[in-house]
Design an enzyme around this catalytic site. Structure first.
Site, short mmCIF file in Angstrom:
data_model
loop_
_atom_site.label_atom_id
_atom_site.label_comp_id
_atom_site.label_asym_id
_atom_site.label_seq_id
_atom_site.Cartn_x
_atom_site.Cartn_y
_atom_site.Cartn_z
N TYR A 145 0.73 -1.18 0.16
CA TYR A 145 0.11 0.08 -0.06
C TYR A 145 0.89 1.26 0.13
O TYR A 145 0.47 2.29 -0.59
CB TYR A 145 -0.85 0.04 1.19
N ASN A 168 -12.79 -0.02 -5.34
CA ASN A 168 -12.47 -0.26 -6.55
C ASN A 168 -13.54 -0.93 -7.43
O ASN A 168 -14.12 -1.85 -7.13
CB ASN A 168 -11.24 -1.36 -6.77
N CYS A 176 -6.74 -4.60 -8.08
CA CYS A 176 -6.30 -4.19 -6.69
C CYS A 176 -6.02 -5.57 -5.82
O CYS A 176 -5.37 -4.99 -4.81
CB CYS A 176 -7.60 -3.55 -6.10
N HIS A 177 -6.03 -6.51 -6.16
CA HIS A 177 -5.65 -7.75 -5.43
C HIS A 177 -4.12 -7.94 -5.46
O HIS A 177 -3.55 -8.62 -4.29
CB HIS A 177 -6.24 -9.10 -5.81
N GLU A 203 -2.04 -16.26 -10.23
CA GLU A 203 -0.98 -15.42 -11.06
C GLU A 203 0.55 -15.92 -10.52
O GLU A 203 1.25 -16.02 -11.49
CB GLU A 203 -0.92 -13.85 -10.63
#
Length: 206
Positions: A145, A168, A176-177, A203
């Site tokens: 962040y 979001n 945003c993850h 991912e």
């Protein structure tokens, strides 16, 4: 979201059999297409099944405007869209076929970035700055962040970055993850911590 027209449609469709449902789906698509042609459709939507639950997808003429998890209450999201965008909302799966296809590819590990037109009107100010930065975080990577706050031009606005991510309107598509706490733990997420962990694991494995 339930409107008077929805209730009327519900009464009309109450006796529809399972065999007749495909025909009714085609009728809904024709109604949505006509509404769009006549300029009386504000938002088209559909839902899609994914490994992190059913997602609501909503689009305007400008582009994809909303992605929402079931835990966010799809009906409540549609009511919010009616208030903020316009009340003329119809289920029209074909309008979101490309978005659904790209999401399917993403969850299958075959897509690392989305190529969809987006309607970003639901985010403004610093929140918009944060969301504009998120697609620059590479697939399979994360930023804290604090790093996102600095990249967005306000190094001290760490808490505001958290708020921007939490609100979001386009989760998954605007990633945003990929924003995590400084200690590497996931942090909060609109779809729940399990969904955030699942996306990060997907991912990392690709």
């Amino acid at each position: 979201m339930t409107t008077a027209s929805d209730r009327e449609a519900g009464r009309l469709l109450a006796g529809v059999s399972q065999e007749e449902e495909p025909a009714m789906a085609r009728l809904r698509e024709r109604l949505a297409a006509r509404a769009r042609q006549e300029g009386v459709l504000d938002v088209a939507y559909r839902t899609v099944g994914t490994p992190v639950g059913r997602l609501l997808l909503a689009t305007t003429e400008e582009g994809l405007i909303r992605v929402a998890y079931e835990v966010q209450d799809h009906d409540a999201v549609l009511r919010q869209l009616a208030d903020r965008v316009g009340p003329r909302i119809l289920e029209a799966p074909s309008r979101l076929e490309e978005a659904a296809r790209q999401l399917e590819e993403y969850f299958a590990g075959r897509r690392t970035r989305f190529e969809l037109p987006l309607d970003r009107r639901l985010s403004t100010g610093f929140r918009r700055d944060v969301l504009d930065h998120l697609p620059r975080i590479a697939y399979g990577r994360t930023e804290s962040y604090a790093e996102v706050a600095a990249a967005s031009g306000s190094p001290k606005a760490v808490r505001a970055v958290g708020t921007a991510c939490a609100t979001n309107p386009l989760p998954v598509v605007v990633p945003c993850h990929r924003v995590v706490r400084s200690d590497g733990s996931p942090g909060g997420y609109a779809g729940g911590e399990a969904a955030k962990r699942a996306l990060l694991a997907l991912e990392r494995a690709a």
